[in-house]
Scaffold this motif. Structure first.
Motif, PDB file in Angstrom:
ATOM      1  N   GLY A   1       6.358  -0.105   8.543  1.00 13.17           N
ATOM      2  CA  GLY A   1       6.386   0.693   7.320  1.00 13.17           C
ATOM      3  C   GLY A   1       6.565  -0.161   6.080  1.00 13.17           C
ATOM      4  O   GLY A   1       5.911   0.058   5.047  1.00 13.17           O
ATOM      5  N   GLN A   2       7.464  -1.127   6.164  1.00 14.65           N
ATOM      6  CA  GLN A   2       7.666  -2.034   5.033  1.00 14.65           C
ATOM      7  C   GLN A   2       6.406  -2.825   4.734  1.00 14.65           C
ATOM      8  O   GLN A   2       6.062  -3.059   3.573  1.00 14.65           O
ATOM      9  CB  GLN A   2       8.829  -2.976   5.331  1.00 14.65           C
ATOM     10  N   CYS A   3       5.703  -3.214   5.795  1.00 14.24           N
ATOM     11  CA  CYS A   3       4.478  -4.005   5.661  1.00 14.24           C
ATOM     12  C   CYS A   3       3.410  -3.241   4.881  1.00 14.24           C
ATOM     13  O   CYS A   3       2.833  -3.763   3.917  1.00 14.24           O
ATOM     14  CB  CYS A   3       3.984  -4.398   7.043  1.00 14.24           C
ATOM     15  N   ILE A   4       3.131  -2.006   5.291  1.00  6.59           N
ATOM     16  CA  ILE A   4       2.072  -1.251   4.621  1.00  6.59           C
ATOM     17  C   ILE A   4       2.532  -0.744   3.253  1.00  6.59           C
ATOM     18  O   ILE A   4       1.713  -0.595   2.336  1.00  6.59           O
ATOM     19  CB  ILE A   4       1.537  -0.107   5.509  1.00  6.59           C
ATOM     20  N   ALA A   5       3.843  -0.491   3.102  1.00  3.21           N
ATOM     21  CA  ALA A   5       4.355  -0.110   1.780  1.00  3.21           C
ATOM     22  C   ALA A   5       4.180  -1.258   0.794  1.00  3.21           C
ATOM     23  O   ALA A   5       3.719  -1.062  -0.342  1.00  3.21           O
ATOM     24  CB  ALA A   5       5.825   0.302   1.881  1.00  3.21           C
ATOM     25  N   ASP A   6       4.540  -2.459   1.219  1.00  3.64           N
ATOM     26  CA  ASP A   6       4.380  -3.630   0.348  1.00  3.64           C
ATOM     27  C   ASP A   6       2.925  -3.810  -0.067  1.00  3.64           C
ATOM     28  O   ASP A   6       2.633  -4.187  -1.202  1.00  3.64           O
ATOM     29  CB  ASP A   6       4.871  -4.891   1.064  1.00  3.64           C
ATOM     30  N   ALA A   7       2.011  -3.527   0.856  1.00  5.38           N
ATOM     31  CA  ALA A   7       0.584  -3.686   0.557  1.00  5.38           C
ATOM     32  C   ALA A   7       0.113  -2.697  -0.511  1.00  5.38           C
ATOM     33  O   ALA A   7      -0.882  -2.948  -1.197  1.00  5.38           O
ATOM     34  CB  ALA A   7      -0.240  -3.516   1.830  1.00  5.38           C
ATOM     35  N   ARG A   8       0.836  -1.587  -0.658  1.00  7.30           N
ATOM     36  CA  ARG A   8       0.535  -0.603  -1.695  1.00  7.30           C
ATOM     37  C   ARG A   8       1.361  -0.847  -2.965  1.00  7.30           C
ATOM     38  O   ARG A   8       1.216  -0.123  -3.942  1.00  7.30           O
ATOM     39  CB  ARG A   8       0.821   0.805  -1.174  1.00  7.30           C
ATOM     40  N   GLY A   9       2.257  -1.841  -2.917  1.00  4.99           N
ATOM     41  CA  GLY A   9       3.136  -2.060  -4.055  1.00  4.99           C
ATOM     42  C   GLY A   9       4.294  -1.085  -4.109  1.00  4.99           C
ATOM     43  O   GLY A   9       4.863  -0.841  -5.183  1.00  4.99           O
ATOM     44  N   TRP A  10       4.662  -0.517  -2.945  1.00  5.24           N
ATOM     45  CA  TRP A  10       5.748   0.446  -2.853  1.00  5.24           C
ATOM     46  C   TRP A  10       6.947  -0.168  -2.145  1.00  5.24           C
ATOM     47  O   TRP A  10       6.873  -1.264  -1.593  1.00  5.24           O
ATOM     48  CB  TRP A  10       5.329   1.691  -2.059  1.00  5.24           C
TER      49      TRP A  10
END
Length: 259
Positions: A165-174
């Motif tokens: 979750g952190q990985c894909i959130a970071d990719a969105r800038g979240w």
């Protein structure tokens, strides 16, 4: 020259797997086993120093790398003990709080420490490629995660699900702590676009399944990792122990450092 390892929690399911694999690996020496009092019969079969006090066992295995899959509180104790004894530790425990993670980083200033919530090579490669998938698909795709584990797992969601979750959130800038939704119930209304659902399923003896969903217009993509055996995580941890034996203190290492 072989790397000496001490297995902390050696009487448990993961501990027994780690001991068996360490014994069979010519690059490793099983130098000690540790578990709570009352586990002596299960520990004695390994024919090496054993006990319930990690510090005492480490005195008989100087410079060893401890491999630990126990509990958050116990893992913090392992980190502090290896720091006090000039040893190192590979920790695969999940569910650590921010404060407990900070304690590991503090101990890493003077000890060789490695922590990863998932020791699977496949999962860690997945963490490398997911950001590119998020970027190429773009904001039209809703992001969701499900994780399934056995009915004895204590923490939820799993450490791996949080890491994904952190990985894909970071990719969105979240930030996952701001955009994550870990439970849905009742009249909740339409799904917000800036949200990542992380759903937990528990049952049976499932070792660990994780799926990242990309729900887009007219299609969806599912990226799934399934662990078939605890050996997946044990092999990754022992690989990390070999790698850590050549490193210096000063950083809390992770799988990304190996890659």
């Amino acid at each position: 020259m072989s790397v000496s390892v001490v297995i902390h929690g050696a009487a448990g399911r993961m501990g027994q797997t780690l001991c068996s694999l360490a014994k069979a690996d010519p690059e490793l020496t099983l130098a000690g086993v540790v578990d709570r009092s009352g586990s002596e019969e299960r520990l004695a079969v390994w024919g090496c120093p054993m006990g319930s006090d990690l510090g005492e066992v480490l005195k008989q295995a100087p410079g060893a790398i401890v491999v630990d899959f126990s509990s958050p509180e116990a893992s913090v104790g392992v980190a502090r003990t290896v720091a006090a004894n000039g040893a190192g530790a590979v920790i695969g425990t999940t569910g650590l709080t921010d404060e407990q993670q900070a304690a590991l980083r503090g101990a890493a200033a003077t000890a060789r420490l490695f922590w990863a919530p998932n020791m699977s090579v496949g999962v860690n490669v997945l963490l490398k490629v997911l950001p590119e998938l998020v970027a190429k698909l773009g904001p039209a795709y809703d992001l969701e995660i499900t994780e399934i584990h056995h009915n004895k797992k204590a923490d939820a969601p799993s450490g791996t699900a949080i890491k994904l979750g952190q990985c894909i959130a970071d990719a969105r800038g979240w930030k996952l702590e701001e955009k994550g939704n870990f439970a849905r119930h009742g009249i909740i209304g339409p799904r917000p676009k800036e949200e990542i659902g992380v759903m937990t399923v528990r049952g049976g003896d499932v070792v660990g399944d994780h799926t990242v969903y990309f729900f887009g217009p007219g299609e969806r993509i599912e990226v799934t990792h399934r662990a078939h055996s605890r050996e997946t995580f044990a092999q990754g941890a022992l690989r990390a122990a070999k790698w850590l034996s050549t490193q210096q203190p000063g950083k809390l290492y992770s799988m990304s450092d190996i890659f």
